[in-house]
Design an enzyme around this catalytic site. Structure first.
Site, mmCIF file in Angstrom:
data_model
loop_
_atom_site.group_PDB
_atom_site.id
_atom_site.type_symbol
_atom_site.label_atom_id
_atom_site.label_comp_id
_atom_site.label_asym_id
_atom_site.label_seq_id
_atom_site.Cartn_x
_atom_site.Cartn_y
_atom_site.Cartn_z
ATOM 1 N N ARG A 1 -7.114 -3.147 9.601
ATOM 2 C CA ARG A 1 -7.635 -4.511 9.734
ATOM 3 C C ARG A 1 -7.073 -5.202 10.975
ATOM 4 O O ARG A 1 -7.774 -5.924 11.666
ATOM 5 C CB ARG A 1 -7.292 -5.336 8.489
ATOM 6 C CG ARG A 1 -8.108 -4.987 7.269
ATOM 7 C CD ARG A 1 -7.970 -6.044 6.189
ATOM 8 N NE ARG A 1 -6.594 -6.251 5.776
ATOM 9 C CZ ARG A 1 -5.991 -5.562 4.816
ATOM 10 N NH1 ARG A 1 -6.647 -4.613 4.191
ATOM 11 N NH2 ARG A 1 -4.737 -5.813 4.483
ATOM 12 N N ARG B 1 1.173 -5.297 -5.383
ATOM 13 C CA ARG B 1 1.369 -6.484 -4.549
ATOM 14 C C ARG B 1 1.681 -7.660 -5.469
ATOM 15 O O ARG B 1 1.163 -7.736 -6.577
ATOM 16 C CB ARG B 1 0.129 -6.756 -3.705
ATOM 17 C CG ARG B 1 -0.273 -5.561 -2.837
ATOM 18 C CD ARG B 1 -1.427 -5.892 -1.925
ATOM 19 N NE ARG B 1 -1.954 -4.709 -1.273
ATOM 20 C CZ ARG B 1 -1.468 -4.164 -0.162
ATOM 21 N NH1 ARG B 1 -0.408 -4.708 0.406
ATOM 22 N NH2 ARG B 1 -2.012 -3.086 0.370
ATOM 23 N N GLY C 1 0.820 -1.207 0.000
ATOM 24 C CA GLY C 1 0.000 0.000 0.000
ATOM 25 C C GLY C 1 0.851 1.252 0.000
ATOM 26 O O GLY C 1 1.878 1.317 0.685
ATOM 27 N N THR D 1 4.057 2.723 5.687
ATOM 28 C CA THR D 1 2.687 2.223 5.786
ATOM 29 C C THR D 1 1.897 3.156 6.687
ATOM 30 O O THR D 1 2.407 3.608 7.722
ATOM 31 C CB THR D 1 2.628 0.795 6.343
ATOM 32 O OG1 THR D 1 1.267 0.468 6.643
ATOM 33 C CG2 THR D 1 3.459 0.636 7.598
ATOM 34 N N ASP E 1 -0.539 2.333 8.516
ATOM 35 C CA ASP E 1 -1.124 1.604 9.643
ATOM 36 C C ASP E 1 -0.336 1.718 10.944
ATOM 37 O O ASP E 1 -0.852 1.403 12.013
ATOM 38 C CB ASP E 1 -1.283 0.125 9.286
ATOM 39 C CG ASP E 1 -2.332 -0.105 8.217
ATOM 40 O OD1 ASP E 1 -3.321 0.650 8.194
ATOM 41 O OD2 ASP E 1 -2.166 -1.020 7.395
ATOM 42 N N ASP F 1 1.916 -0.195 12.042
ATOM 43 C CA ASP F 1 1.885 -1.522 12.657
ATOM 44 C C ASP F 1 3.214 -2.262 12.562
ATOM 45 O O ASP F 1 3.256 -3.492 12.660
ATOM 46 C CB ASP F 1 0.789 -2.375 12.009
ATOM 47 C CG ASP F 1 0.987 -2.534 10.502
ATOM 48 O OD1 ASP F 1 1.822 -1.822 9.925
ATOM 49 O OD2 ASP F 1 0.290 -3.372 9.900
ATOM 50 N N ARG G 1 13.298 10.376 -2.975
ATOM 51 C CA ARG G 1 14.106 11.558 -3.283
ATOM 52 C C ARG G 1 15.409 11.577 -2.488
ATOM 53 O O ARG G 1 16.489 11.854 -3.035
ATOM 54 C CB ARG G 1 13.292 12.817 -2.977
ATOM 55 C CG ARG G 1 14.035 14.145 -3.109
ATOM 56 C CD ARG G 1 13.096 15.284 -2.741
ATOM 57 N NE ARG G 1 13.751 16.570 -2.797
ATOM 58 C CZ ARG G 1 14.404 17.139 -1.781
ATOM 59 N NH1 ARG G 1 14.472 16.487 -0.613
ATOM 60 N NH2 ARG G 1 14.974 18.325 -1.913
ATOM 61 N N ALA G 2 15.319 11.254 -1.204
ATOM 62 C CA ALA G 2 16.508 11.262 -0.355
ATOM 63 C C ALA G 2 17.496 10.184 -0.774
ATOM 64 O O ALA G 2 18.714 10.427 -0.834
ATOM 65 C CB ALA G 2 16.110 11.076 1.107
ATOM 66 N N ARG H 1 -5.204 7.264 2.512
ATOM 67 C CA ARG H 1 -3.879 6.980 1.957
ATOM 68 C C ARG H 1 -3.292 8.162 1.194
ATOM 69 O O ARG H 1 -2.090 8.326 1.138
ATOM 70 C CB ARG H 1 -3.956 5.788 0.996
ATOM 71 C CG ARG H 1 -4.141 4.446 1.661
ATOM 72 C CD ARG H 1 -3.762 3.340 0.693
ATOM 73 N NE ARG H 1 -4.016 2.037 1.233
ATOM 74 C CZ ARG H 1 -3.229 1.407 2.100
ATOM 75 N NH1 ARG H 1 -2.111 1.995 2.500
ATOM 76 N NH2 ARG H 1 -3.538 0.210 2.543
ATOM 77 N N ARG I 1 -18.190 16.540 12.366
ATOM 78 C CA ARG I 1 -18.726 17.000 13.652
ATOM 79 C C ARG I 1 -19.593 18.251 13.476
ATOM 80 O O ARG I 1 -20.588 18.443 14.189
ATOM 81 C CB ARG I 1 -17.595 17.276 14.637
ATOM 82 C CG ARG I 1 -18.090 17.558 16.052
ATOM 83 C CD ARG I 1 -16.933 17.870 16.980
ATOM 84 N NE ARG I 1 -16.124 16.712 17.266
ATOM 85 C CZ ARG I 1 -16.403 15.812 18.191
ATOM 86 N NH1 ARG I 1 -17.519 15.924 18.898
ATOM 87 N NH2 ARG I 1 -15.611 14.802 18.425
ATOM 88 N N SER J 1 6.417 -6.256 2.373
ATOM 89 C CA SER J 1 7.560 -5.744 1.613
ATOM 90 C C SER J 1 8.868 -6.135 2.289
ATOM 91 O O SER J 1 9.850 -6.490 1.623
ATOM 92 C CB SER J 1 7.467 -4.217 1.494
ATOM 93 O OG SER J 1 6.243 -3.830 0.914
ATOM 94 N N ASP K 1 5.082 -4.815 6.261
ATOM 95 C CA ASP K 1 5.525 -6.147 6.653
ATOM 96 C C ASP K 1 5.787 -7.051 5.455
ATOM 97 O O ASP K 1 6.834 -7.704 5.365
ATOM 98 C CB ASP K 1 4.460 -6.779 7.565
ATOM 99 C CG ASP K 1 4.873 -8.147 8.072
ATOM 100 O OD1 ASP K 1 5.517 -8.223 9.130
ATOM 101 O OD2 ASP K 1 4.546 -9.151 7.396
ATOM 102 N N THR L 1 -25.317 17.415 22.083
ATOM 103 C CA THR L 1 -26.118 17.507 20.857
ATOM 104 C C THR L 1 -25.672 16.533 19.777
ATOM 105 O O THR L 1 -26.327 16.416 18.744
ATOM 106 C CB THR L 1 -26.045 18.929 20.290
ATOM 107 O OG1 THR L 1 -24.674 19.257 20.017
ATOM 108 C CG2 THR L 1 -26.628 19.938 21.269
ATOM 109 N N HIS L 2 -24.554 15.840 19.984
ATOM 110 C CA HIS L 2 -24.052 14.922 18.960
ATOM 111 C C HIS L 2 -23.058 13.951 19.592
ATOM 112 O O HIS L 2 -22.606 14.161 20.722
ATOM 113 C CB HIS L 2 -23.341 15.695 17.840
ATOM 114 C CG HIS L 2 -22.069 16.339 18.301
ATOM 115 N ND1 HIS L 2 -22.050 17.534 18.986
ATOM 116 C CD2 HIS L 2 -20.781 15.925 18.205
ATOM 117 C CE1 HIS L 2 -20.793 17.836 19.282
ATOM 118 N NE2 HIS L 2 -20.003 16.882 18.828
#
Length: 320
Positions: A171, A72, A11, A125, A127, A129, A21-22, A252, A154, A105, A103, A214-215
């Site tokens: 996920r 992928r 992803g 990523t 995520d 994670d 670039r670096a 993303r 809101r 990759s 992970d 109110t919400h």
């Protein structure tokens, strides 16, 4: 070292272009040729490899996604696919590779490392994670994207005195939901690592409206369940008529925030340093604002959920 390649896999995440670039500019500063691999490991197997020039990485630091594109690949998991990729690298005289991704990759990078290709991984990523880093490349931008979306929702929730359930990515990891939930003052946050009973959500909704709120905003990580499922539960157990928003892939994209541009630049530069020092089989991250270096086996361990638990508890305490 004369030649180095860089690819993005899995992803996409904001900040990948800053890292590319670096890698490119720092390599060229040291007289090293840089090759971009298009479409990740698929491109590596197909030979979609192009020598990069300075003009190729000009004006990309502010762009989301990855200009090298990503994909992928199931075929790359096979011995045949990996052999084909190595053959294409050998044709170009490349034996060093920077892999930017998550992970999956990293597992591909480790496979190449074991076959003699010097590889360094950069945690790209949204995520957040990946073990061995406080923040992954792209997470900060994704979290800000969610925060801005929730802030806008809101306004409508307040105007119409409604409950909104917002489904975010995650996920297996609840970082986006937990961090954005705390940042936006969500009444309830549901993440895979630490779930709360739906009855607790109902209690917070009812007591909140009873004292004049109110919400309400409820944030759900996709790994816990769909926002529609939560909306149905609320309708079946109350007179409330909640609305659902699924943010999806909007999380993303977009211009990377300053943090991700700087992080990508730091990680890309460090990757070149390590490859110049003949280091391989390592993944880069950021811990206590210092660039961290861990071997892939360490990174594959499950990330500790202590921080998320702290955020979840704090969010609950502040939701009264």
């Amino acid at each position: 070292m004369k030649k180095i390649a860089v690819l993005t896999s899995g992803g996409d995440s904001p900040g990948m272009n800053a890292a590319i670039r670096a890698v490119t500019k720092k390599s060229m500063y040291h007289g090293i040729e840089v090759y971009g691999v298009y479409r990740g490991y698929e491109g590596l197997m197909d030979g979609d490899i192009k020598k990069l020039e300075l003009k190729d990485v000009g004006s990309i630091i502010h762009r989301g996604g990855t200009f090298l594109r990503s994909a992928r690949s199931e075929k790359f998991k096979t011995e045949e696919g990996q052999a084909q990729a190595i053959e294409n690298m050998t044709k170009h005289g490349i034996d060093r590779l920077v892999v930017i991704g998550g992970d999956g990759s990293y597992r591909g990078a480790q496979a190449l490392h074991k076959k003699g290709i010097k590889t360094i991984g950069i945690s790209g990523t949204i995520d957040n994670d990946i073990n061995g880093t406080d923040y992954t490349l792209g997470f900060s931008t994704a979290m800000n994207t969610v925060m801005e979306a929730v802030d806008r929702i809101r306004d409508t929730a307040t105007s119409h005195e409604r409950t909104f359930i917002i489904e975010v990515m995650g996920r297996h990891a609840g970082d986006i939901a937990a961090w954005s939930g705390l940042a936006t003052g969500a009444e309830s946050i549901f993440i895979p690592e630490k779930t709360i009973p739906k009855s607790e959500m109902m209690y917070r909704l009812k007591t909140g409206f009873e004292r004049g709120k109110t919400h309400s905003i409820i944030i759900v990580a996709e790994g816990v369940g769909s926002a529609e499922e939560f909306a149905t539960y609320i309708k079946e157990n109350s007179d409330y008529d909640p609305r659902v928003t699924v943010l999806g892939h909007i999380q993303r994209g977009g211009r990377p925030v300053a943090f991700d541009r700087i992080l990508g630049s730091r990680l890309g530069g460090k990757a070149v340093d390590l490859l110049m020092d003949e280091v391989s089989g390592m993944a880069l991250g950021l811990e206590k604002n210092e660039i961290s270096v861990h071997d892939f086996d360490y990174v594959f361990q499950k990330k500790k959920a202590d921080e998320l638990e702290e955020i979840s508890v704090l969010s609950s305490e502040l939701s009264i």
